[in-house]
Design a protein around this motif. Sequence first.
Motif, short mmCIF file in Angstrom:
data_model
loop_
_atom_site.label_atom_id
_atom_site.label_comp_id
_atom_site.label_asym_id
_atom_site.label_seq_id
_atom_site.Cartn_x
_atom_site.Cartn_y
_atom_site.Cartn_z
N LYS A 176 0.83 -1.21 0.00
CA LYS A 176 0.00 0.00 0.00
C LYS A 176 0.87 1.26 0.00
N GLN A 177 1.97 1.25 0.75
CA GLN A 177 2.84 2.41 0.79
C GLN A 177 3.52 2.64 -0.56
N ILE A 178 3.99 1.56 -1.19
CA ILE A 178 4.61 1.69 -2.51
C ILE A 178 3.61 2.24 -3.52
N ALA A 179 2.39 1.74 -3.49
CA ALA A 179 1.36 2.20 -4.41
C ALA A 179 1.03 3.67 -4.18
N SER A 180 1.01 4.09 -2.89
CA SER A 180 0.68 5.47 -2.57
C SER A 180 1.76 6.43 -3.05
N GLU A 181 3.04 6.06 -2.87
CA GLU A 181 4.13 6.94 -3.26
C GLU A 181 4.35 6.97 -4.76
N ALA A 207 1.08 3.91 -8.73
CA ALA A 207 0.80 2.72 -9.55
C ALA A 207 -0.12 1.77 -8.80
N VAL A 208 -0.79 0.93 -9.56
CA VAL A 208 -1.63 -0.11 -8.98
C VAL A 208 -0.79 -1.38 -8.89
N ILE A 209 -0.62 -1.92 -7.68
CA ILE A 209 0.26 -3.07 -7.47
C ILE A 209 -0.55 -4.26 -6.97
N ASP A 210 -0.36 -5.37 -7.62
CA ASP A 210 -1.01 -6.63 -7.20
C ASP A 210 0.06 -7.70 -7.09
N TYR A 211 -0.13 -8.58 -6.11
CA TYR A 211 0.77 -9.71 -5.96
C TYR A 211 0.08 -10.94 -6.55
N VAL A 212 0.79 -11.62 -7.44
CA VAL A 212 0.25 -12.80 -8.12
C VAL A 212 0.99 -14.03 -7.60
N GLU A 213 0.21 -15.03 -7.12
CA GLU A 213 0.83 -16.26 -6.62
C GLU A 213 1.54 -16.99 -7.76
N PRO A 214 2.62 -17.71 -7.46
CA PRO A 214 3.38 -18.40 -8.51
C PRO A 214 2.52 -19.34 -9.35
N GLU A 215 1.57 -20.06 -8.71
CA GLU A 215 0.73 -20.97 -9.46
C GLU A 215 -0.15 -20.22 -10.45
N GLU A 216 -0.68 -19.09 -10.01
CA GLU A 216 -1.52 -18.29 -10.90
C GLU A 216 -0.70 -17.72 -12.05
#
Length: 339
Positions: A298-303, A306-315
């Motif tokens: 959330k902090q990285i996205a705020s500064e 950008a919109v940041i999502d974490y994607v699991e390795p399987e996905e």
Amino acid sequence: NPTAFACATRRTLLKGDHMAPKKKGGGSKETPEQLAARRAKAMAMFSTTSTVAPGKPAAKAPPAAKLPTPAAAVEPVEEKLASMGVREEVFTDGGEDVRKGAVAYAASTLGLVDGGLATALPTGTEWVKIMTLEPTPVLVKKAKKEGEPEAAQNGSKICHFKGAAYLFDERGSSAATWRTKLEGAAEGLGEQPLVRSIGKKKAALTGKDNLMWDAIAAHSGATLSLLPTGHVTVLGGEEATASARRLIDDLVDGDGDGARETLAARLVVAEPWGGVLELPCPDEWVGAIIGKGGAGIKQIASESGAVIDYVEPEEAAAAAKEAAAAVAEGGGGGEVGGD
């Protein structure tokens, strides 16, 4: 009291009465030669480099050599000071920089020079130098109320008050102040920007979104400002101001092609990038980046915005297979991994 100090300085330099103090008891004054001899005799008594036999007079020290001053190096201000009886020896001790500073200060104190300063804004294409001031709000208010008004360009107004010109824009806000009485003004008491008229060429000088203006300032290293009267000021070192003046003159008086060519790299506006970017993240760093309760992401996205999502390795693996299959079905398999 500056006036009293200037008078005292002038009296001391002209009369030289500090060179021959009175003897105790109100006797006659010593001549410079007598004073020098007495001091030399006293110094010889305490010298650590030589000894003087008792009863023998101390050897007379040779007179100090006087450095000649080339005729070409004599400045007009020094000639004026000499014509007033100010001795040259006052300015020959301490090196060239000290000498120049002493000459400028003495000349300014005695009201002999103005340093090439102008008292009015130029109307043509020439550059002039003015001495700016930073008056207190009280002075600005009094100048606006009690000063002698003068209509200026673009609806602005100049109020002359107590040896200074106060410039106000069309809204009545203070824009600049400079000296109009230069006699006795010391050169180091205010900034001295170069000023010229730009007429109706403000748009050519600033450019879209101030791009040209910022490019000139960044390239030259000078400090630029615009006055409401249609003038531009340039402040900085000799090299910086010369560079800024060349660019401004080309944009205002010429076609501006030379300035645009010089500033080409600074006038390029990069198109903003948009899209999806996937970055691999080692398993041992996932927790540190995401943070507790997702605080890190959330902090990285705020500064960054950008919109940041974490994607699991399987996905991620499943999404990669689907993308490869889609490319193969479309007949583009031969292009994947090619040039």
